[in-house]
Design an enzyme around this catalytic site. Structure first.
Site, short mmCIF file in Angstrom:
data_model
loop_
_atom_site.label_atom_id
_atom_site.label_comp_id
_atom_site.label_asym_id
_atom_site.label_seq_id
_atom_site.Cartn_x
_atom_site.Cartn_y
_atom_site.Cartn_z
N LYS A 42 0.82 -1.22 0.00
CA LYS A 42 0.00 0.00 0.00
C LYS A 42 0.85 1.27 0.00
O LYS A 42 0.54 2.24 -0.69
CB LYS A 42 -0.96 -0.02 1.19
CG LYS A 42 -2.01 -1.11 1.04
CD LYS A 42 -3.00 -1.12 2.15
CE LYS A 42 -3.85 -2.38 2.09
NZ LYS A 42 -4.61 -2.54 0.85
N ASP A 249 -9.77 -5.62 -12.19
CA ASP A 249 -9.01 -5.90 -10.96
C ASP A 249 -8.98 -4.62 -10.14
O ASP A 249 -8.38 -3.62 -10.55
CB ASP A 249 -7.58 -6.35 -11.35
CG ASP A 249 -6.69 -6.59 -10.14
OD1 ASP A 249 -7.20 -6.54 -8.99
OD2 ASP A 249 -5.48 -6.83 -10.32
N ALA A 252 -5.40 -1.86 -5.63
CA ALA A 252 -4.74 -0.54 -5.68
C ALA A 252 -5.68 0.61 -6.08
O ALA A 252 -5.22 1.73 -6.27
CB ALA A 252 -3.50 -0.53 -6.57
N ALA A 253 -6.99 0.33 -6.15
CA ALA A 253 -7.94 1.44 -6.41
C ALA A 253 -7.86 2.45 -5.26
O ALA A 253 -7.72 3.67 -5.49
CB ALA A 253 -9.36 0.90 -6.53
N GLY A 254 -7.92 1.94 -4.04
CA GLY A 254 -7.84 2.83 -2.87
C GLY A 254 -6.49 3.53 -2.81
O GLY A 254 -6.41 4.71 -2.44
N ASP A 255 -5.43 2.81 -3.18
CA ASP A 255 -4.09 3.42 -3.14
C ASP A 255 -3.98 4.56 -4.14
O ASP A 255 -3.41 5.62 -3.85
CB ASP A 255 -3.02 2.35 -3.44
CG ASP A 255 -2.99 1.26 -2.39
OD1 ASP A 255 -3.37 1.54 -1.24
OD2 ASP A 255 -2.62 0.12 -2.74
P1 ATP Z 1 -8.61 -1.60 -2.69
O1 ATP Z 1 -8.38 -2.19 -1.33
O2 ATP Z 1 -9.25 -2.55 -3.68
O3 ATP Z 1 -7.43 -0.89 -3.26
P2 ATP Z 1 -10.35 0.22 -1.27
O4 ATP Z 1 -11.36 -0.67 -0.64
O5 ATP Z 1 -9.31 0.84 -0.42
O6 ATP Z 1 -9.70 -0.46 -2.55
P3 ATP Z 1 -12.43 1.40 -2.85
O7 ATP Z 1 -13.47 2.06 -2.05
O8 ATP Z 1 -12.73 0.04 -3.39
O9 ATP Z 1 -11.08 1.42 -2.00
O10 ATP Z 1 -12.02 2.28 -4.10
C1 ATP Z 1 -11.42 3.57 -4.00
C2 ATP Z 1 -11.97 4.44 -5.10
O11 ATP Z 1 -11.69 3.83 -6.37
C3 ATP Z 1 -13.48 4.61 -5.07
O12 ATP Z 1 -13.84 5.70 -4.22
C4 ATP Z 1 -13.82 4.85 -6.53
O13 ATP Z 1 -13.70 6.23 -6.85
C5 ATP Z 1 -12.75 4.03 -7.27
N1 ATP Z 1 -13.29 2.72 -7.65
C6 ATP Z 1 -13.22 1.56 -6.96
N2 ATP Z 1 -13.86 0.56 -7.59
C7 ATP Z 1 -14.34 1.10 -8.73
C8 ATP Z 1 -15.10 0.58 -9.84
N3 ATP Z 1 -15.49 -0.71 -9.87
N4 ATP Z 1 -15.42 1.43 -10.82
C9 ATP Z 1 -15.02 2.73 -10.82
N5 ATP Z 1 -14.31 3.28 -9.81
C10 ATP Z 1 -13.97 2.48 -8.77
O1 RIB Z 2 -3.74 -2.14 -1.73
C1 RIB Z 2 -3.21 -3.14 -2.56
C2 RIB Z 2 -1.98 -3.75 -1.94
O2 RIB Z 2 -2.35 -4.44 -0.76
C3 RIB Z 2 -1.29 -4.78 -2.80
O3 RIB Z 2 -0.35 -4.20 -3.68
C4 RIB Z 2 -0.69 -5.75 -1.80
O4 RIB Z 2 0.71 -5.69 -1.75
C5 RIB Z 2 -1.34 -5.40 -0.46
O5 RIB Z 2 -0.46 -4.79 0.36
#
Ligand code: ATP
Ligand code: RIB
Length: 305
Positions: A42, A249, A252-255
């Site tokens: 992360k 996939d 890394a969306a949240g990252d």
């Molecule tokens: P991860 O742990 O998978 O990296 P997360 O749980 O920390 O993610 P999410 O809330 O899933 O964070 O996603 C972060 C942001 O990414 C969301 O606020 C949104 O803007 C974008 N996002 C996530 N999933 C999608 C999706 N399926 N389509 C479009 N945008 C998305």
């Molecule tokens: O947020 C995604 C990350 O969580 C991955 O790259 C993995 O290494 C885990 O730490």
């Protein structure tokens, strides 16, 4: 204007990802997956996101004295990230085993290794680096005592502290931490665990965000996956919807969201504009496989409509 310095303190992993039709049940073996190896963690993902999206970024992590650690540091340097204060451990470098299903859902197991070896003393040793940054961005893939110490040093130096409390903590975090944090960015699971409440609707998420604010956090943004994010910054909470995309996939969306947001804040954009930029950036990440590999560059974000 020269962008303000963003410092990320956090984890560095090598990600081993298998894409399969579905996630296995306990005790089950599934054939037919495809394997890829890439950079992750992360902390690293957020540093790479901030750099690719236009930030002036330093990254402090701890890696093992092994080939994974060397490959990771080499990658961060190639990305243009300052890793001159990175540290070595006797423990092996962090590794994440990731399974992604056909619906883009993932499950992740992390062997923290060197990431778990970042100590309070290590953080005290880099206090000048922390104090000379403008924004400090952290997560919870390193020991929470180290996170608290870094947040405290940053807060005392007037640095804007951003905490992405991921992965979801197994137990409540010491309340002290939120006194030092300017912005918290949890997802729904994380804010539920942090507050001991069920934040599964907009109303309950707003209430939970209020609890983090009462503990000291100035602003809270709850990410809602494909539904977008809930911004609790000013008087009225606002939902910023996600872009509609075909997700393959979500790793890394949240990252990407966190890294992008820090870049926009470093450029002194207003919070809502920063969240919209982060929303656009993270929408690209979910359309690609992998963690670091899936993070977009600034021009890509600027070229989507
Ligand atoms: P991860 O742990 O998978 O990296 P997360 O749980 O920390 O993610 P999410 O809330 O899933 O964070 O996603 C972060 C942001 O990414 C969301 O606020 C949104 O803007 C974008 N996002 C996530 N999933 C999608 C999706 N399926 N389509 C479009 N945008 C998305
Ligand atoms: O947020 C995604 C990350 O969580 C991955 O790259 C993995 O290494 C885990 O730490």
């Amino acid at each position: 204007m020269k962008p303000k310095k963003i410092l990320v303190i956090g984890s560095s992993n090598t990600d081993m990802t298998v894409k399969a039709d579905r996630l296995p049940a306990p005790g089950e073996t599934i054939l037919g997956g495809t394997f890829s190896m890439g950079h992750g963690g992360k902390g690293a993902n957020q540093a790479i996101a901030a750099k690719r999206l236009g930030g002036d970024v330093s990254f402090i992590c701890k890696v093992g004295k092994d080939s994974f650690g060397e490959m990771s540091l080499k990658k961060y340097r190639e990305e243009g990230i300052d890793v001159s204060a990175a540290m070595y451990s006797e423990c092996p470098s962090g590794v994440a085993l990731i399974t992604v299903d056909a619906g883009a859902e993932n499950s992740i197991v992390v062997a923290s290794g060197a990431n778990g070896d970042i100590t309070v003393e290590d953080i005290r040793g880099i206090a000048p680096v922390i104090a000379s940054s403008s924004i400090l961005l952290m997560q919870l893939e390193i020991p929470v005592e180290a996170v608290i110490e870094a947040a405290k040093i940053a807060h005392e130096a007037g640095v804007y502290v951003v905490l992405n409390p991921a992965p979801a903590p197994a137990k409540a975090l010491p309340e002290e931490l939120f006194k030092y944090v300017s912005l918290v960015i949890p997802n729904e699971t994380e804010i539920s665990l942090l507050t001991g409440t069920e934040a599964d609707s907009e109303e309950t998420a707003v209430q939970a965000a209020g609890m983090l604010k009462a503990a000291g956090a100035k602003s809270v943004i709850v990410t809602l996956g494909s539904r977008g994010s809930l911004v609790c910054d000013g008087a009225e909470p606002v939902v910023i919807p996600a872009r509609k995309v075909e997700a393959v996939d979500t790793t890394a969306a949240g990252d990407t969201f966190c890294g992008a947001l820090c870049v926009a804040l470093a450029e002194e954009k207003p919070m809502m504009e920063a969240v919209k930029f982060a929303t656009r950036a993270s929408s690209l990440t979910v359309t690609r496989m992998g963690a670091a590999d899936s993070i977009p560059f600034r021009t890509e974000v600027e070229n989507i409509n």
